[in-house]
Write a protein that holds these residues in place. Sequence first.
Motif, short mmCIF file in Angstrom:
data_model
loop_
_atom_site.label_atom_id
_atom_site.label_comp_id
_atom_site.label_asym_id
_atom_site.label_seq_id
_atom_site.Cartn_x
_atom_site.Cartn_y
_atom_site.Cartn_z
N LEU A 135 3.03 -7.47 3.88
CA LEU A 135 2.54 -8.20 5.05
C LEU A 135 1.11 -7.73 5.34
O LEU A 135 0.82 -6.54 5.26
CB LEU A 135 3.44 -7.94 6.26
CG LEU A 135 3.06 -8.60 7.58
CD1 LEU A 135 3.20 -10.11 7.49
CD2 LEU A 135 3.93 -8.06 8.72
N ASN A 136 0.24 -8.69 5.69
CA ASN A 136 -1.14 -8.37 6.05
C ASN A 136 -1.86 -7.58 4.95
O ASN A 136 -2.67 -6.70 5.23
CB ASN A 136 -1.19 -7.59 7.37
CG ASN A 136 -0.69 -8.40 8.55
OD1 ASN A 136 -0.77 -9.63 8.54
ND2 ASN A 136 -0.17 -7.72 9.55
N GLY A 137 -1.55 -7.90 3.71
CA GLY A 137 -2.22 -7.26 2.59
C GLY A 137 -1.78 -5.84 2.29
O GLY A 137 -2.41 -5.15 1.49
N MET A 138 -0.67 -5.40 2.92
CA MET A 138 -0.19 -4.04 2.72
C MET A 138 1.31 -4.05 2.42
O MET A 138 2.05 -4.91 2.92
CB MET A 138 -0.47 -3.16 3.94
CG MET A 138 -1.94 -3.07 4.32
SD MET A 138 -2.28 -1.82 5.59
CE MET A 138 -2.21 -0.30 4.61
N LEU A 139 1.75 -3.07 1.62
CA LEU A 139 3.16 -2.92 1.31
C LEU A 139 3.74 -1.86 2.24
O LEU A 139 3.23 -0.74 2.31
CB LEU A 139 3.34 -2.49 -0.15
CG LEU A 139 4.77 -2.42 -0.66
CD1 LEU A 139 5.41 -3.81 -0.71
CD2 LEU A 139 4.82 -1.75 -2.03
N HIS A 140 4.82 -2.23 2.95
CA HIS A 140 5.41 -1.37 3.97
C HIS A 140 6.78 -0.86 3.53
O HIS A 140 7.58 -1.61 2.97
CB HIS A 140 5.58 -2.13 5.29
CG HIS A 140 4.31 -2.67 5.86
ND1 HIS A 140 3.66 -3.77 5.33
CD2 HIS A 140 3.56 -2.27 6.92
CE1 HIS A 140 2.57 -4.02 6.04
NE2 HIS A 140 2.49 -3.13 7.00
N PHE A 141 7.04 0.42 3.81
CA PHE A 141 8.34 1.04 3.60
C PHE A 141 8.76 1.75 4.88
O PHE A 141 7.93 2.08 5.74
CB PHE A 141 8.29 2.09 2.49
CG PHE A 141 8.06 1.55 1.11
CD1 PHE A 141 9.13 1.21 0.28
CD2 PHE A 141 6.77 1.42 0.61
CE1 PHE A 141 8.91 0.73 -1.00
CE2 PHE A 141 6.54 0.94 -0.68
CZ PHE A 141 7.62 0.60 -1.48
N ILE A 142 10.07 2.05 4.97
CA ILE A 142 10.56 2.99 5.98
C ILE A 142 10.67 4.35 5.31
O ILE A 142 11.25 4.47 4.23
CB ILE A 142 11.95 2.58 6.52
CG1 ILE A 142 11.92 1.15 7.04
CG2 ILE A 142 12.39 3.54 7.63
CD1 ILE A 142 13.29 0.62 7.42
N SER A 143 10.09 5.37 5.93
CA SER A 143 10.24 6.71 5.40
C SER A 143 11.52 7.34 5.94
O SER A 143 12.05 6.93 6.99
CB SER A 143 9.04 7.58 5.77
OG SER A 143 9.14 8.02 7.11
N LEU A 144 12.02 8.35 5.24
CA LEU A 144 13.22 9.05 5.71
C LEU A 144 12.92 9.90 6.93
O LEU A 144 13.84 10.44 7.55
CB LEU A 144 13.80 9.90 4.58
CG LEU A 144 14.29 9.14 3.35
CD1 LEU A 144 15.05 10.06 2.41
CD2 LEU A 144 15.15 7.94 3.72
N ASP A 145 11.65 10.04 7.29
CA ASP A 145 11.25 10.74 8.51
C ASP A 145 11.14 9.78 9.69
O ASP A 145 10.56 10.13 10.72
CB ASP A 145 9.91 11.46 8.32
CG ASP A 145 10.03 12.64 7.37
OD1 ASP A 145 11.12 13.23 7.31
OD2 ASP A 145 9.03 12.95 6.70
N SER A 146 11.66 8.56 9.52
CA SER A 146 11.69 7.56 10.58
C SER A 146 10.30 7.15 11.05
O SER A 146 9.97 7.18 12.24
CB SER A 146 12.54 8.06 11.77
OG SER A 146 13.89 8.21 11.39
N THR A 147 9.48 6.76 10.09
CA THR A 147 8.21 6.10 10.38
C THR A 147 8.10 4.92 9.41
O THR A 147 8.82 4.85 8.42
CB THR A 147 7.00 7.03 10.18
OG1 THR A 147 6.97 7.46 8.81
CG2 THR A 147 7.05 8.22 11.12
N ILE A 148 7.20 3.99 9.72
CA ILE A 148 6.83 2.95 8.77
C ILE A 148 5.55 3.41 8.09
O ILE A 148 4.58 3.81 8.75
CB ILE A 148 6.58 1.61 9.47
CG1 ILE A 148 7.81 1.16 10.26
CG2 ILE A 148 6.20 0.54 8.43
CD1 ILE A 148 9.02 0.85 9.43
N VAL A 149 5.54 3.38 6.77
CA VAL A 149 4.34 3.75 6.02
C VAL A 149 3.90 2.54 5.20
O VAL A 149 4.73 1.74 4.76
CB VAL A 149 4.58 4.98 5.12
CG1 VAL A 149 4.83 6.22 5.97
CG2 VAL A 149 5.73 4.74 4.16
N ALA A 150 2.59 2.42 5.00
CA ALA A 150 2.05 1.25 4.31
C ALA A 150 0.85 1.65 3.46
O ALA A 150 0.11 2.58 3.80
CB ALA A 150 1.65 0.17 5.32
N VAL A 151 0.66 0.92 2.35
CA VAL A 151 -0.48 1.14 1.47
C VAL A 151 -1.04 -0.23 1.10
O VAL A 151 -0.29 -1.20 0.93
CB VAL A 151 -0.08 1.96 0.21
CG1 VAL A 151 1.02 1.24 -0.57
CG2 VAL A 151 -1.29 2.22 -0.69
#
Length: 377
Positions: free
Chosen positions: A213-229
């Motif tokens: 989404l929005n030119g970035m790939l998003h995941f959920i981390s196991l530390d309960s954050t959303i991370v994107a690259v």
Amino acid sequence: MDRSDKSSNPAADLTDDLVVEILSRLPVKSICRFKCVSWHWRGLITHRDHRKKLPQTLSGFFRGITPRLGDMLTVSDFVSISGAEEQPVSDPSLSFLIGYKTIVPKDCCNGLLFCHCRKVTPSPRYEFDYVVCNPATEKWLILPSSDRKSQVYVSRLGFDPAVSSHFHLFSMLEDVEGYITGVDIYSSKVGAWSNSENGWGDDVALYDRSVFLNGMLHFISLDSTIVAVDREGKSWRTIPLLDTMGAENIWNLNAAFIDQSQGRLHYLNVRERDASTLSVWILENYQSGEWNFKYNISTSQLLGHKGLINGGQYTLIAIHPECSLIFYIMRGGDVLMSYDMDHGEVRPICNLRVKLYGSCPYLPYVPLFTESLANHD
């Protein structure tokens, strides 16, 4: 048609070509509504020759299946949700990908499908290709090897035809402890892989569910954050979750789930302390990272009964990209279901040819009728 009929329906004077041209400038939600104007308009919208011009919406799900117990052959399967209309995929097994013993869909993004394809070879060695294809046009491309497949945790597609005809494949790399070390990114424009080191910080591990989404790939981390690259591996972002959004039981398939709908990131979770409730949050402001709570859904509404154990009697599949519909399957069941979050309505979609086993994903598919599959020039 007499003069009075034409005056009450000015669109009756428009030629079919002009109607299609007008419809091509509308959002997909409007296109779906205009199917109900008349049988003639419905025929125009669903006609294969016009689909290249008109925006498309979710038509079904791809997944890999093993046809018979003990059979090592794996093929692609497609579950349609478009009813009796003309099917968007003429070859759901992807047999047009010639020369492969197994074809396993791994990710789907805006009409393109990424597959692991095992080669037909007399050698006992397991050899496979990364293949990106367009099932609607049967165009396909074999990607060059990144030479680091043994380090790949998960590979995901990034593609937005509204921005570019080129796609990117992200291969997230991990160490022996399962922490992300960086990413290899294949660009179809360049025709080559590039590498970037992890920019999220140390000890980041991921759920394999992702959203582009929005030119970035998003995941959920196991530390309960959303991370994107981003597509170039230069921008690495962390989006905090609210305290009430964190996953308490990482082994629950519904404890942390993300998808995109209507251009916004959605986060769904089930709390271990209250497994009878599925909560839905929306990232209202992407730049500031502002989350808004949207729905609390009783899982008894989804399943029709209570007595749930860890919320694990159903598996979330996707959210409709154009409206507030959740798709899910009851564990051990063979019926694809939908739940309308705005109206609280449950509806069976279709019977599944093969029951859901394990965590093999259903990949949401929106047809793309572009003839070319862009690679480097």
